[in-house]
Design a protein around this motif. Structure first.
Motif, PDB file in Angstrom:
ATOM      1  N   PRO A 344       0.905  -1.166   0.057  1.00 56.26           N
ATOM      2  CA  PRO A 344      -0.062   0.126   0.036  1.00 56.26           C
ATOM      3  C   PRO A 344       0.907   1.304   0.121  1.00 56.26           C
ATOM      4  O   PRO A 344       1.978   1.217   0.828  1.00 56.26           O
ATOM      5  N   GLY A 345       0.476   2.284  -0.988  1.00 56.80           N
ATOM      6  CA  GLY A 345       1.231   3.474  -0.766  1.00 56.80           C
ATOM      7  C   GLY A 345       2.655   3.527  -1.472  1.00 56.80           C
ATOM      8  O   GLY A 345       3.206   4.682  -1.693  1.00 56.80           O
ATOM      9  N   MET A 407     -13.865  -5.414   9.212  1.00 61.50           N
ATOM     10  CA  MET A 407     -12.854  -6.207   8.905  1.00 61.50           C
ATOM     11  C   MET A 407     -11.653  -6.182   9.904  1.00 61.50           C
ATOM     12  O   MET A 407     -11.012  -7.421  10.174  1.00 61.50           O
ATOM     13  N   ARG A 408     -11.633  -5.165  10.661  1.00 58.10           N
ATOM     14  CA  ARG A 408     -10.573  -5.083  11.863  1.00 58.10           C
ATOM     15  C   ARG A 408     -10.878  -6.022  12.963  1.00 58.10           C
ATOM     16  O   ARG A 408     -10.319  -6.844  13.536  1.00 58.10           O
ATOM     17  N   ASP A 484      -3.384   5.628  10.130  1.00 56.21           N
ATOM     18  CA  ASP A 484      -2.400   5.463  11.244  1.00 56.21           C
ATOM     19  C   ASP A 484      -1.937   4.364  11.245  1.00 56.21           C
ATOM     20  O   ASP A 484      -2.072   3.356  10.444  1.00 56.21           O
ATOM     21  N   ASP A 485      -0.705   4.168  12.237  1.00 55.31           N
ATOM     22  CA  ASP A 485       0.131   3.054  12.478  1.00 55.31           C
ATOM     23  C   ASP A 485      -0.673   1.660  12.527  1.00 55.31           C
ATOM     24  O   ASP A 485      -0.372   0.664  11.841  1.00 55.31           O
ATOM     25  N   ALA A 486      -1.690   1.560  13.096  1.00 56.23           N
ATOM     26  CA  ALA A 486      -2.538   0.586  13.231  1.00 56.23           C
ATOM     27  C   ALA A 486      -3.313   0.123  12.095  1.00 56.23           C
ATOM     28  O   ALA A 486      -3.570  -0.894  11.829  1.00 56.23           O
ATOM     29  N   THR A 487      -3.790   1.086  11.393  1.00 54.83           N
ATOM     30  CA  THR A 487      -4.359   0.736  10.283  1.00 54.83           C
ATOM     31  C   THR A 487      -3.315   0.279   9.113  1.00 54.83           C
ATOM     32  O   THR A 487      -3.760  -0.689   8.527  1.00 54.83           O
ATOM     33  N   ILE A 488      -2.447   0.881   9.194  1.00 49.48           N
ATOM     34  CA  ILE A 488      -1.283   0.476   8.021  1.00 49.48           C
ATOM     35  C   ILE A 488      -0.858  -1.189   8.439  1.00 49.48           C
ATOM     36  O   ILE A 488      -0.798  -1.875   7.618  1.00 49.48           O
ATOM     37  N   GLU A 492      -1.663  -4.166   6.056  1.00 48.52           N
ATOM     38  CA  GLU A 492      -0.372  -4.985   5.667  1.00 48.52           C
ATOM     39  C   GLU A 492      -0.650  -6.542   6.145  1.00 48.52           C
ATOM     40  O   GLU A 492      -0.218  -7.345   5.347  1.00 48.52           O
ATOM     41  N   SER A 493      -1.369  -6.655   7.336  1.00 49.10           N
ATOM     42  CA  SER A 493      -1.364  -8.097   7.553  1.00 49.10           C
ATOM     43  C   SER A 493      -2.201  -8.964   6.955  1.00 49.10           C
ATOM     44  O   SER A 493      -2.255 -10.192   6.882  1.00 49.10           O
TER      45      SER A 493
END
Ligand SMILES: CC(C)(COP(=O)(O)OP(=O)(O)OC[C@H]1O[C@@H](n2cnc3c(N)ncnc32)[C@H](O)[C@@H]1O)[C@@H](O)C(=O)NCCC(=O)NCCS
Ligand SMILES: Nc1ncnc2c1ncn2[C@@H]1O[C@H](COP(=O)(O)OP(=O)(O)OP(=O)(O)O)[C@@H](O)[C@H]1O
Length: 551
Positions: A344-345, A407-408, A484-488, A492-493
């Motif tokens: 992503p990105g 989804m989370r 944010d970090d958590a979303t990334i 990515e997971s």
């Protein structure tokens, strides 16, 4: 359409014209019927009346001299048309001689050249050229000196001609006794397959005049002559609309291959007589230029026989001419389907947009998901039906924030959602590839392409191109997007690691510089992709040319 069709292949001299009177013609006069039938021959009604009065016409085998004879339908009618006997005028013109000796010659006939004179064509035939090059042939009787078999005017390829009467008789017997081996190459519509699903088969079906169209032949129950054809598929086009077929004929009926292949549902490409429907459909559905199949795509490819003088076995093979090869290469042409992947990105969309600006057709899975998520669209409807209006509300698109939240929380939810979305995206992707078969290169930005596995990848793209940029730069860009970090970490997971993704890529584009740098990378990438396309195309052409041998 020419009237070449109606002259019997087995008739060795003169213009004997035969037809069966269709039932619908009951009550018609003989001269009127003949005038209609032979309209294209230029024979006037009064000339035909003269021929009938001179005893040149038969009805059911009996000579009749009455032009006004009323027909009942179903009779077989013949007319002996006087040809300018014995006064063949030699004509200059190219002959592509493949082999010659004192007794015989083997020629490569171009498409468009009629083999011998007939009432419908009294000059400019292969025979006229032959007697120019081999004046000794004029010692033979009739308008077809030396002709022992024929191929249709619009068929190209090998034809064997005798140079003297003794050889003519010997070779005619060889043909009659089926001692001559004849193989053809044909481009046919579709992919023939036998009842046992094999890619080869035999057709045994009698051929006679078509009772409904007198100028055609057909597989007929009654009155047909035995005919046998063996076929084998050598190659089929990627879209399965056409195949190269090797055909061997054991009999020599007029239009045998064209009629037999049409009979099994795979008429020859370009054959407007026996494959008119398929021809029109092909032009309509592919938008192909009709000039690509300007004639029935049939080529007399191989000829094998025993030399009547020496007893030596002679085998000839002639590669098909330019128009045939051009059609084959056109049918074989493919688009290089490129999938763009990366973390992503990393810059997939930026690179894709640069390729699109260079004229490359572009598909974006993210954009398609956005479309599918619009109110009333397939994704919106299915998500609403499965998960409720909370996810796909009235008056708006699918609520991505809500989807992401679920989804989370639940892998189950994510799997189910993907089970809905991915097939819809796949379907659109296939439609995209189909819509761009004319392009050399087409690109699809599909973030999860390689995750589908190697097999899926082959189905969905030919090669994958990866985009890479340094981790911190990439994260910076995603943060700028509001992740944010958590979303990334979460998103990515759900994906493969960068190393795993890139290991599946044939090309990796580095996006650690500026957008201008990336633009230059796009140029270099496109050049490499076009090179790859050309390499694959050359490989396919070589494979096809190997099918018919050098020459
Ligand atoms: C997760 C969602 C809500 C995020 O929406 P958002 O507008 O913020 O981002 P966008 O759709 O542009 O996706 C951004 C990037 O996230 C990654 N991503 C998105 N969905 C997924 C997923 N299910 N698994 C792994 N990565 C994903 C991709 O790298 C993608 O390029 C949305 O992408 C979604 O509904 N995904 C499920 C459908 C799907 O699997 N899409 C993947 C593309 S085929
Ligand atoms: N070399 C670059 N220099 C500056 N900005 C860049 C560069 N490459 C990409 N960007 C910007 O970074 C952001 C992310 O890039 P882009 O959308 O192309 O990534 P992506 O791989 O398509 O991401 P996603 O997987 O989320 O769809 C965009 O705003 C884009 O304009």
């Amino acid at each position: 359409m020419t009237h070449e069709a109606i002259f019997d292949e087995s008739a060795t001299s003169g213009g004997v014209w035969n037809a069966v009177v269709p039932e619908g013609m009951a009550g018609e006069r003989l001269d009127v019927f003949l005038a209609g039938e032979l309209r294209e021959s230029g024979l006037s009604r009064s000339k035909l009346q003269g021929l009938i009065k001179a005893g040149k016409a038969t009805v059911d085998g009996c000579v009749t001299t009455k032009p006004r004879l009323v027909l009942e339908g179903g009779e077989s009618v013949s007319l002996l048309v006087d040809l300018p006997g014995g006064d063949l005028t030699p004509e200059e013109g190219d002959l592509d001689v493949v082999y010659e000796d004192e007794s015989l010659v083997v020629l490569n006939k171009p498409a468009g050249l009629t083999v011998h004179p007939a009432p419908t064509q009294t000059e400019n035939t292969l025979v006229h050229r032959l007697v120019h090059h081999y004046p000794g042939m004029l010692d033979m009787e009739g308008e077809r000196p030396g002709i022992v078999h024929r191929i249709d005017k619009d068929t190209s390829g090998l034809i064997l001609v005798a140079l003297d009467e003794g050889t003519r008789l010997d070779l005619s017997e060889d043909f009659a006794e089926r001692r001559v081996e004849k193989h053809y190459l044909a481009v046919v519509h579709g992919v023939p397959c036998s009842t046992s699903r094999a890619s080869h088969g035999e057709i045994e079906a009698p051929i006679g005049r078509d009772p409904r169209h007198k100028t055609r032949m057909a597989v007929t129950e009654k009155g047909g002559r035995e005919a046998r054809t063996a076929w084998e598929v050598l190659w089929s086009s990627p879209d399965r609309r056409a195949s190269l077929v090797r055909v061997r004929i054991f009999t020599g009926r007029t239009h045998q291959i064209r009629v037999h292949m049409a009979h099994i549902g795979h008429p020859l490409m370009g054959d407007e007589v026996y494959g008119a429907r398929q021809h029109k459909q092909w032009l309509r559905e592919t938008g192909c230029d009709p000039a690509l199949a300007p004639r029935q795509m049939l080529h007399a490819w191989r000829l094998g026989f025993e030399h009547p003088e020496t007893g030596e076995r002679l085998d000839f093979m002639q590669a098909p001419p330019e128009d045939f090869r051009r059609l084959m290469f056109h049918l074989a042409r493919t688009t290089l389907r490129v999938g763009i992947v990366g973390m992503p990105g990393c810059g997939k969309s930026a690179l894709s947009a640069m390729l699109e600006r260079r004229g490359v057709p572009l598909f974006s899975a993210d954009a398609v998901v956005r479309e599918l998520y619009a109110e009333g669209e397939d994704g919106w409807v299915l998500i609403r039906r499965r998960f409720g209006a909370e996810f796909a509300p009235d008056g708006g698109p699918v609520n991505k924030a809500r989807v992401l939240a679920s989804m989370r929380e639940s892998a189950e939810f994510r799997k189910e959602l993907e089970g809905i979305v991915h097939p819809l995206v796949d379907h659109r992707l296939n439609a995209f590839w189909d819509a761009h078969t004319g392009a050399t290169v087409a690109v699809a930005e599909v973030p999860l392409l390689v995750e589908g596995g190697a097999d899926v990848q082959n189905e969905q793209a030919d090669i994958a191109v990866g985009v890479r940029c340094p981790e911190d730069v990439r994260r910076g860009r995603l943060m700028a997007r509001g992740w944010d970090d958590a979303t990334i970490a979460l998103i990515e997971s759900w994906q493969w690691s960068e190393a795993d993704k890139l290991s599946r890529c044939a090309e990796v584009v580095d996006n650690s510089g500026t957008l201008d740098d990336l633009d230059r990378e796009a140029d270099a990438l496109l050049a490499r992709l076009e090179g790859e396309h050309a390499r694959r195309e050359a490989e396919v052409r070589a494979r096809i040319a190997a099918l018919w041998g050098a020459g």
